[in-house]
Design a protein around this motif. Structure first.
Motif: not given
Length: 387
Positions: A360-387
């Protein structure tokens, strides 16, 4: 949370279509409207902004963010850091130099992309003289992942591409010297070394035999890599065994419609082989690299990570050769058919590649999701893939 959607691909498709439109203007050479130089600079800037100013996109930013947080600026502390870091020394020094000027991760990311794209621009100007933007569009479609997820690999790849001229001139010292430098950025550069001895030769019949065998292996899903790498891993032990065991846990690709991204270029490469060589003698190296790119899919689909990493080594050949298939069409109707087919291929490639939520793309010019939010997405995504 939607883990996979074509909606995530929309920004990638928009940029690709913009590049494709600019490439058409480049080929039409519309005088008085805009110059080729302006078009090329604009296209380059779009790609730089897209890659260089992105947020926490895809997956490898996690390891690079942590790495850049830990790497010390150039100085005495760097010597001690070499003992604990797993990255190659050339890349560590490169990163340490950037850290000396700023400890901001996005500055680090931008400089990485800027260096990559400057080298890419030099290569496109040299090998895609008459179709610079066309070549850039193909690179964007097939190699976006390398600029987003493979900071180290892509620099080794670019150094190899710079060394290609020394294959043609048979200057072994320069070729191996440059690729040893590439090895300091990523150890996959070792696979470039043997190319010096055969990649400049016209061995079309040999490639035809290899292609037929590869198609049999792919369509009948003959598995053989795991047995070979397991023996090597057990023999060498240590890190090699650990990496092999990790890679073998990954899924294979199976037979998918994605094979058309291999079969179409493979068919066209054989059909236009002689014409491509007649167009420019140096093209023999790139069309042979295109064969190796296709073989990476046919022979290595058993282990996806192997296929992806090996294909990356040779993917730039598409930027040189695919536009040539279009330019070699002398009939206007055939050109229109081909350009529409190519558009379908590149758009579907970039769209299907970027459906995971991690992309999911975002850009510094228009504003980006925080480190914590993207980390949550990452964890949730791999949890979903592996289950």
């Amino acid at each position: 949370m939607i883990y996979s959607s074509l909606e995530y691909s929309i920004p990638y498709v928009i940029v690709l279509l913009l590049l494709f439109f600019c490439s058409i203007l480049e080929q039409k050479n519309i005088k008085g409207f805009v110059s080729k130089k302006t078009l090329r600079n604009f296209s380059f800037l779009i790609v730089l902004i897209f890659f260089g100013l992105r947020g926490f996109v895809a997956s490898d930013w996690i390891s690079y963010f942590q790495f850049f947080s830990d790497v010390p600026p150039i100085g005495n502390e760097l010597l001690g850091y070499f003992k604990i870091v797993s990255f190659e020394p050339g890349f560590v020094i490169f990163s340490s130099i950037i850290k000396t000027f700023s400890d901001n991760y996005f500055f680090y990311q931008f400089i990485n992309i800027l260096v990559d794209l400057i080298l890419l621009r030099i290569l496109l100007k040299k090998y895609c003289t008459n179709y610079f933007i066309f070549g850039l569009a193909v690179y964007f479609a097939f190699c976006s992942e390398y600029e987003i997820n493979m900071f180290r690999n892509v620099k080794a790849i670019m150094l190899f591409l710079i060394s290609i001229k020394y294959i043609k001139s048979r200057n072994a010292l320069a070729f191996f010297g440059i690729n040893i430098a590439g090895l300091m950025f990523h150890n996959s550069a070792i696979f470039y070394f043997p190319l010096y001895f055969f990649i400049h030769k016209n061995i079309k019949k040999t490639y035809l035999i290899i292609s037929i065998v590869g198609l049999v292996i792919y369509f009948f899903q003959i598995h053989y890599i795991g047995a070979i790498t397991s023996v090597i891993g057990d023999t060498l032990g240590g890190m090699f065994k650990e990496k092999n065991d990790f890679y073998l846990k990954g899924e294979d690709s199976g037979v998918t419609l994605g094979i058309f991204y291999t079969i179409i270029p493979l068919f066209l490469a054989f059909k236009y082989y002689d014409k491509i060589l007649a167009y420019r003698s140096e093209n023999i190296i790139f069309i042979n690299l295109l064969f190796l790119y296709c073989f990476s899919t046919l022979y290595l689909s058993e282990i996806l990570v192997f296929r992806g990493r090996f294909a990356a080594l040779f993917a730039f050949s598409l930027s040189v050769i695919l536009p040539l298939f279009y330019l070699l069409q002398r009939n206007l109707f055939h050109r229109k058919v081909f350009v529409n087919l190519l558009l379908v291929v590149v758009v579907s490639k970039i769209a299907l590649t970027n459906t995971p939520i991690l992309n999911r793309y975002d850009n510094l010019i228009f504003g980006i999701s925080s480190y914590d939010d993207r980390m949550k997405e990452w964890i949730a995504f791999y949890h979903n893939v592996n289950n």
